[in-house]
Design a protein around this motif. Structure first.
Motif, PDB file in Angstrom:
ATOM      1  N   VAL A   1       6.973 -21.591  24.625  1.00 44.75           N
ATOM      2  CA  VAL A   1       7.428 -21.618  23.235  1.00 44.75           C
ATOM      3  C   VAL A   1       8.523 -22.667  23.048  1.00 44.75           C
ATOM      4  CG1 VAL A   1       8.546 -20.275  21.411  1.00 44.75           C
ATOM      5  CG2 VAL A   1       6.783 -19.218  22.838  1.00 44.75           C
ATOM      6  N   ARG A   2       9.440 -22.751  23.991  1.00 47.92           N
ATOM      7  CA  ARG A   2      10.512 -23.747  23.880  1.00 47.92           C
ATOM      8  C   ARG A   2       9.958 -25.169  23.944  1.00 47.92           C
ATOM      9  NH1 ARG A   2      13.003 -20.056  27.414  1.00 47.92           N
ATOM     10  NH2 ARG A   2      12.828 -21.481  29.194  1.00 47.92           N
ATOM     11  N   GLN A   3       8.892 -25.370  24.727  1.00 49.11           N
ATOM     12  CA  GLN A   3       8.323 -26.707  24.881  1.00 49.11           C
ATOM     13  C   GLN A   3       7.373 -27.067  23.736  1.00 49.11           C
ATOM     14  OE1 GLN A   3       6.485 -26.324  28.726  1.00 49.11           O
ATOM     15  NE2 GLN A   3       8.446 -26.068  29.781  1.00 49.11           N
ATOM     16  N   VAL A   4       6.517 -26.127  23.340  1.00 48.88           N
ATOM     17  CA  VAL A   4       5.464 -26.414  22.366  1.00 48.88           C
ATOM     18  C   VAL A   4       5.924 -26.121  20.939  1.00 48.88           C
ATOM     19  CG1 VAL A   4       3.066 -25.879  21.714  1.00 48.88           C
ATOM     20  CG2 VAL A   4       3.718 -25.941  24.126  1.00 48.88           C
ATOM     21  N   GLY A   5       6.903 -25.215  20.791  1.00 40.41           N
ATOM     22  CA  GLY A   5       7.373 -24.852  19.461  1.00 40.41           C
ATOM     23  C   GLY A   5       7.808 -26.032  18.619  1.00 40.41           C
ATOM     24  N   PRO A   6       8.632 -26.957  19.138  1.00 43.42           N
ATOM     25  CA  PRO A   6       9.021 -28.115  18.326  1.00 43.42           C
ATOM     26  C   PRO A   6       7.823 -28.964  17.904  1.00 43.42           C
ATOM     27  CG  PRO A   6      10.542 -27.836  20.158  1.00 43.42           C
ATOM     28  CD  PRO A   6       9.412 -26.875  20.391  1.00 43.42           C
ATOM     29  N   TYR A   7       6.788 -28.998  18.723  1.00 46.15           N
ATOM     30  CA  TYR A   7       5.572 -29.729  18.352  1.00 46.15           C
ATOM     31  C   TYR A   7       4.894 -29.062  17.152  1.00 46.15           C
ATOM     32  CZ  TYR A   7       1.089 -32.157  18.875  1.00 46.15           C
ATOM     33  OH  TYR A   7      -0.040 -32.913  18.647  1.00 46.15           O
ATOM     34  N   LEU A   8       4.852 -27.724  17.159  1.00 47.16           N
ATOM     35  CA  LEU A   8       4.295 -26.995  16.017  1.00 47.16           C
ATOM     36  C   LEU A   8       5.114 -27.265  14.759  1.00 47.16           C
ATOM     37  CD1 LEU A   8       2.394 -24.925  14.710  1.00 47.16           C
ATOM     38  CD2 LEU A   8       3.893 -23.112  15.581  1.00 47.16           C
ATOM     39  N   GLU A   9       6.434 -27.258  14.887  1.00 51.03           N
ATOM     40  CA  GLU A   9       7.297 -27.525  13.733  1.00 51.03           C
ATOM     41  C   GLU A   9       6.978 -28.891  13.119  1.00 51.03           C
ATOM     42  OE1 GLU A   9      11.473 -27.037  14.632  1.00 51.03           O
ATOM     43  OE2 GLU A   9      11.034 -25.371  15.992  1.00 51.03           O
TER      44      GLU A   9
ATOM     45  N   LEU B   1       3.400 -29.118  11.473  1.00 56.77           N
ATOM     46  CA  LEU B   1       3.328 -28.475  10.165  1.00 56.77           C
ATOM     47  C   LEU B   1       4.087 -29.277   9.109  1.00 56.77           C
ATOM     48  CD1 LEU B   1       3.691 -24.710  11.160  1.00 56.77           C
ATOM     49  CD2 LEU B   1       1.657 -25.823  10.230  1.00 56.77           C
ATOM     50  N   LYS B   2       5.174 -29.903   9.494  1.00 50.94           N
ATOM     51  CA  LYS B   2       5.935 -30.703   8.528  1.00 50.94           C
ATOM     52  C   LYS B   2       5.150 -31.929   8.065  1.00 50.94           C
ATOM     53  CE  LYS B   2      10.505 -29.087   9.880  1.00 50.94           C
ATOM     54  NZ  LYS B   2      11.790 -29.355  10.578  1.00 50.94           N
TER      55      LYS B   2
ATOM     56  N   GLU C   1      -3.184 -28.625  21.772  1.00 56.25           N
ATOM     57  CA  GLU C   1      -4.551 -28.824  21.287  1.00 56.25           C
ATOM     58  C   GLU C   1      -4.897 -27.803  20.200  1.00 56.25           C
ATOM     59  OE1 GLU C   1      -3.833 -30.830  24.917  1.00 56.25           O
ATOM     60  OE2 GLU C   1      -3.679 -28.655  24.531  1.00 56.25           O
ATOM     61  N   THR C   2      -4.495 -26.549  20.412  1.00 59.17           N
ATOM     62  CA  THR C   2      -4.724 -25.520  19.390  1.00 59.17           C
ATOM     63  C   THR C   2      -3.971 -25.862  18.122  1.00 59.17           C
ATOM     64  OG1 THR C   2      -4.854 -23.883  21.179  1.00 59.17           O
ATOM     65  CG2 THR C   2      -4.714 -23.046  18.939  1.00 59.17           C
ATOM     66  N   ILE C   3      -2.754 -26.329  18.264  1.00 57.67           N
ATOM     67  CA  ILE C   3      -1.948 -26.706  17.103  1.00 57.67           C
ATOM     68  C   ILE C   3      -2.623 -27.833  16.331  1.00 57.67           C
ATOM     69  CG2 ILE C   3       0.228 -27.790  16.401  1.00 57.67           C
ATOM     70  CD1 ILE C   3       1.531 -26.191  18.758  1.00 57.67           C
ATOM     71  N   ASP C   4      -3.124 -28.833  17.040  1.00 62.11           N
ATOM     72  CA  ASP C   4      -3.791 -29.953  16.364  1.00 62.11           C
ATOM     73  C   ASP C   4      -4.975 -29.465  15.542  1.00 62.11           C
ATOM     74  OD1 ASP C   4      -2.000 -31.738  17.460  1.00 62.11           O
ATOM     75  OD2 ASP C   4      -3.329 -32.350  19.099  1.00 62.11           O
ATOM     76  N   THR C   5      -5.758 -28.549  16.119  1.00 62.85           N
ATOM     77  CA  THR C   5      -6.917 -28.014  15.401  1.00 62.85           C
ATOM     78  C   THR C   5      -6.479 -27.210  14.184  1.00 62.85           C
ATOM     79  OG1 THR C   5      -8.187 -27.903  17.469  1.00 62.85           O
ATOM     80  CG2 THR C   5      -8.989 -26.587  15.621  1.00 62.85           C
ATOM     81  N   ALA C   6      -5.482 -26.347  14.374  1.00 63.24           N
ATOM     82  CA  ALA C   6      -5.018 -25.488  13.282  1.00 63.24           C
ATOM     83  C   ALA C   6      -4.428 -26.314  12.139  1.00 63.24           C
ATOM     84  CB  ALA C   6      -3.981 -24.498  13.807  1.00 63.24           C
ATOM     85  N   VAL C   7      -3.642 -27.328  12.463  1.00 62.66           N
ATOM     86  CA  VAL C   7      -3.006 -28.128  11.414  1.00 62.66           C
ATOM     87  C   VAL C   7      -4.045 -28.978  10.683  1.00 62.66           C
ATOM     88  CG1 VAL C   7      -1.321 -29.964  10.981  1.00 62.66           C
ATOM     89  CG2 VAL C   7      -0.754 -28.073  12.515  1.00 62.66           C
TER      90      VAL C   7
END
Length: 471
Positions: free
Chosen positions: A362-370, A373-374, A445-451
């Protein structure tokens, strides 16, 4: 990260139409929207694995809400199911009242004390987040009664806070629409302003806004009288109220005001606990506070079994644990307090979180999700993208410059969620908001698909709003 082994239990055929009808005719769902339910009913989710869930028709979706803020280690963890089965066949239930206990409850209490801030060494078990918050207030009132301070009854909460839906926890909840035409215990609860940086007064800096909120808090205490106030309850980051991140230093300053006025500080970590912000508990690690009480649920068992807990400081326990007198008992609790099967699930869940170092993910991937989404801020309706790590929110507006909202009947959050679900992603609509709070095992990869799905969903929503005359 280590990937998990999916359950080997074979899928059983289900009668979709019959179950849809049974659900519609007999199941009163939490937060049912009866304006559409009687016609449409509900989608039945029947299967899950990892970051995916499937409906009764076999349609597969990325889970963007972790069930409901809770399936932190992901779906289909057979080892949690096995731990529950082993405990259920050995001893499914026995009372924990008076002089009785069980092994999983004892082991879990010790583990929670190990993980929590050092002064929180005592655990009171409940059945979920609402009951944890409800039980906490009862214990707080009892604490001050034992100290000979019976006037300290009022609880300070915040507007747009969410603390549950039992009678008392619903009164703590400050989301106005949650309590439409329901009664609340207004004589016990006073709400102060939420910390909403997006909608702070025009031209006010973040530091000045923090000063403003703390001053309002101090003025509220002065108005009511500190001798009449027992506690302040706050989510480290507001969840259902809009994923509101307070100004830097806000929580530490609010706690300092509480300390100066003999007011207990309660952290509702039902959502933020167990990894959502990259730590087992966020109060101390992220927000530099040392609460007198921390309440947890949801991620405690990753939703595999109902369970909540109130973590109580040594200072409070010194009073709560002192006998009232000969024959006196702490006469509160639940039949299912410390339920052995639920505690076994929580112990295995924590083992997985630690073994797979999911908080680090979460600490590593969370900023990527932020940041991902922005990137959606270019859409006409996206006024704000906010949150932290795996706890995010999109606020939809009619006008970015004025931050004016679309009318309720536009159902913008529902539109975005519907368009996303059509494309294979489940997110949560909350009025004009959309919440993204995925399992903590999402990858880049999941984040890229979801976004990418959200990008299409927001474009389709803008088009439909324009077609219907809302934009």
């Amino acid at each position: 990260m280590t990937t998990h082994t999916p359950s080997s239990v074979p899928n059983q055929p289900l009668d979709a139409q019959r179950l849809w009808r049974q659900d519609k005719d007999h199941f009163i769902h939490p937060f049912t929207d009866f304006s559409v339910f009687h016609e449409k009913g509900c989608e039945l989710i029947t299967d899950s694995e990892g970051v995916f869930v499937s409906d009764i028709h076999g349609n597969r979706f990325i889970d963007g809400i972790a069930g409901l803020w809770c399936v932190n280690v992901g779906h289909g963890r057979s080892e949690i199911g096995q731990a529950m089965a082993d405990q259920a066949t050995r001893m499914a239930y026995f009372s924990t009242f008076n002089n009785l206990s069980n092994a999983p409850a004892a082991a879990l209490a010790a583990k929670l004390a190990e993980l929590a801030p050092a002064h929180l060494n005592h655990v009171f078990y409940t059945c979920g987040g609402s009951t944890a918050n409800d039980a906490t207030i009862r214990l707080v009132h009892y604490y001050f009664n034992r100290l000979g301070k019976p006037t300290k009854k009022r609880i300070l909460s915040r507007r747009n806070a969410y603390h549950g839906t039992t009678y008392l926890s619903a009164s703590l909840t400050g989301i106005e629409s949650n309590n439409w035409e329901f009664d609340t215990l207004d004589h016990l609860v006073t709400h102060v302003s939420e910390a909403n940086l997006y909608r702070r007064p025009e031209g006010m800096s973040e530091d000045a806004y923090c000063d403003h909120l703390v001053k309002e808090f101090e003025d509220t205490i002065a108005s009511i009288g500190a001798d009449n106030i027992a506690a302040f309850i706050a989510e480290p980051i507001m969840g259902a109220g809009g994923v509101l991140v307070a100004p830097d230093g806000y929580h530490a300053r609010m706690q300092a005001v509480c300390r100066a006025n003999d007011i207990l500080y309660i952290a509702d970590e039902v959502v933020t606990g167990f990894g959502r912000l990259g730590h087992f508990f966020s109060s101390e690690a992220v927000f530099d506070t040392q609460p007198d009480i921390i309440n947890v649920a949801k991620g405690l068992s990753s939703g595999y079994a109902p369970l909540g807990a109130t973590l109580i400081s040594d200072k409070l326990y010194e009073v709560l644990g002192t006998p009232q007198g000969k024959g006196g008992v702490l006469s509160t609790g639940f039949t299912y307090s410390g339920h052995p099967v639920s505690c076994a699930a929580a112990l295995k869940n924590i083992e997985i979180l630690e073994r797979e170092n999911i908080c680090a993910n979460v600490r590593q991937v969370g900023p990527y999700l932020e940041q991902a989404l922005k990137s959606l801020s270019h859409h006409a309706t996206v006024g704000d993208v906010r949150g932290s790590h795996f706890m995010m929110c999109i606020e939809n507006v009619a006008d970015k410059a004025t931050k004016e909202l679309l009318p309720l009947e536009a159902r913008v959050g529902d539109r975005v969620a519907f368009e996303a679900q059509k494309r294979g992603l489940i997110i949560r609509p909350v009025g004009h908001l959309n919440v993204v709070s995925p399992p903590l095992i999402w990858t880049r990869e999941t984040i890229d698909t979801a976004v990418a799905i959200l990008d299409e969903a927001l474009a389709a929503t803008t088009a439909s709003l324009q077609a219907d005359g809302y934009l």
